[in-house]
Structures are given as structure tokens and as C-alpha cells.
Design an enzyme around this catalytic site. Sequence first.
Site, PDB file in Angstrom:
ATOM      1  N   LYS A  93       3.338 -10.534   1.661  1.00 40.85           N
ATOM      2  CA  LYS A  93       2.236  -9.621   1.963  1.00 40.85           C
ATOM      3  C   LYS A  93       1.549  -9.254   0.651  1.00 40.85           C
ATOM      4  O   LYS A  93       2.209  -8.803  -0.298  1.00 40.85           O
ATOM      5  CB  LYS A  93       2.836  -8.380   2.611  1.00 40.85           C
ATOM      6  CG  LYS A  93       1.952  -7.675   3.605  1.00 40.85           C
ATOM      7  CD  LYS A  93       2.789  -6.534   4.182  1.00 40.85           C
ATOM      8  CE  LYS A  93       2.110  -5.774   5.244  1.00 40.85           C
ATOM      9  NZ  LYS A  93       2.861  -4.556   5.580  1.00 40.85           N
TER      10      LYS A  93
HETATM   11  C1  E4P Z   1       1.430  -2.909   8.401  1.00 41.24           C
HETATM   12  O1  E4P Z   1       1.900  -3.963   8.049  1.00 41.24           O
HETATM   13  C2  E4P Z   1       1.698  -1.613   7.769  1.00 41.24           C
HETATM   14  O2  E4P Z   1       3.035  -1.611   7.368  1.00 41.24           O
HETATM   15  C3  E4P Z   1       1.565  -0.440   8.716  1.00 41.24           C
HETATM   16  O3  E4P Z   1       1.123  -0.816   9.999  1.00 41.24           O
HETATM   17  C4  E4P Z   1       0.883   0.751   8.150  1.00 41.24           C
HETATM   18  O4  E4P Z   1       0.852   1.769   9.121  1.00 41.24           O
HETATM   19  P1  E4P Z   1       0.547   3.297   8.788  1.00 41.24           P
HETATM   20  O5  E4P Z   1      -0.924   3.456   8.606  1.00 41.24           O
HETATM   21  O6  E4P Z   1       1.047   4.038   9.989  1.00 41.24           O
HETATM   22  O7  E4P Z   1       1.309   3.617   7.532  1.00 41.24           O
END
Ligand code: E4P
Length: 216
Positions: free
Chosen positions: A83
Site C-alpha cells: 500500500k
Molecule cells: C483503508 O485501507 C483504510 O485503512 C481505512 O479504510 C481508513 O478508514 P478510516 O477513515 O475509518 O480511518
Amino acid sequence: MKFFIDSADVSEIKRAAEIGIIDGVTTNPSLIAKSGRSFEEVVKEITTIVDGPISAEVTAMDHAGMMEEAKPLIAIHENITIKVPMTEAGITTCVALSKQGVKVNVTLIFHLNQAIIAAKAGAAFVSPFAGRLDDIGEDGLQMIAETSAVFAQYGFDTEILAASIRNSLHVKQAALAGADVVTMPGEVFHKLFKHHLTDQGIEKFLEDWKSVPKSK
Ligand code: E4P
């Protein structure tokens, strides 16, 4: 449509995975910090629970640093997806890793143009953050719908991974908007099964069943 669990809590991931319909996992530095465990240790354990793409995020902000961080993560398991953040260095890293056959998830996508850039860079996944856009009064699901339409128009095979999902309505809206994957916390996933009419229906069936004569 694929369901991923957005968590670094292995017991939460296990509980969801045991049901049998979880296709992958996404983690991020905040989730790893919340787990209180080492990054590599948690990611390794997740690979033993879910057989599907598992996103592990790099934290370096330069291309060379991202490539360095990616190396040991890729070595953990073939299911590891790297990522990278939606930055110029992240995109350069996405191009380089994708050319090596490594799956990349470009994260922190808040605009259609960013999603197009990630797709052009060969990303396996783009992660539009629906909830965080909604938080500031913008329409996160609309952005996913636009991305879906444009990817279809140009034939991009990058999968749209709807992220920052906060509730069941987001999941339904992401499906209608054309998301390929929805990643959600375990709490949201388990709520998807529930409907009060399902509960009432089960209760009534079980009650009526009691009056059925038993065969001798
Ligand atoms: C996605 O890969 C992220 O880890 C995640 O969905 C972020 O979510 P949040 O905005 O609730 O922190």
C-alpha cells in the site's frame, strides 16, 4: 463483489474470516499502532488467517525508501499487497512494483483524477476514502461512482476498493456505485447480516415449530 476486513486486530479478522466470505484484509499504520504489536508479526499472522490480498502500507515518503520497506513485506507472503500513499513518490513506486509483478494498493484517494493516475500507474487497487469525504461534507460515494464509470470507459482493470467505510449504508452505496471491493471494520461486517425482520421471522418459525407433531 469482494469483502475485505479493514483491521490489524487478528481476533477481529479471525471472527469475520470464520464465516467464510472474507476475500482479503487492509491494514494501515494507525490500525497497526492500535494493535500494539510489531508490523511484520501482525501481517504474517494475517496471512495465515485469510487467503487473499493483504495490504501492508509503507511509511517512507521517498521512492527509494518505499522500495526498501516493500522488500521484506513482499517476502512475507505472495498475498501481500503493498500500500502506497497517493503522492508522486507513491506513484513512482507503484509503477516500479507493478512492473515486478507485485500488487499495489494506492491509498488516500479523494478525487477522480487521483484514481485515474493510480490506474495508469498499474495499481491493482485504488482506495477511495468514502467516509473521510463524507466527514467534510463531500460525497464519497459519488466519487466512487465517477471512478467506476471512468475505469469502465477506458478499460482500466484496477479494482476500486471502497475504503473508510463507516456503516452498512456505505456498503450498499459502494456496491451500487460499482466498487469491486469494500473494506470495512469487523463491526460493520457483522451488522450486514442483521435485519429485525430476519430476527422476528426466525423467532416465529421456531415458535410455530414447537407445535409440529414429532414422528414416533
Ligand atoms: C483503508 O485501507 C483504510 O485503512 C481505512 O479504510 C481508513 O478508514 P478510516 O477513515 O475509518 O480511518
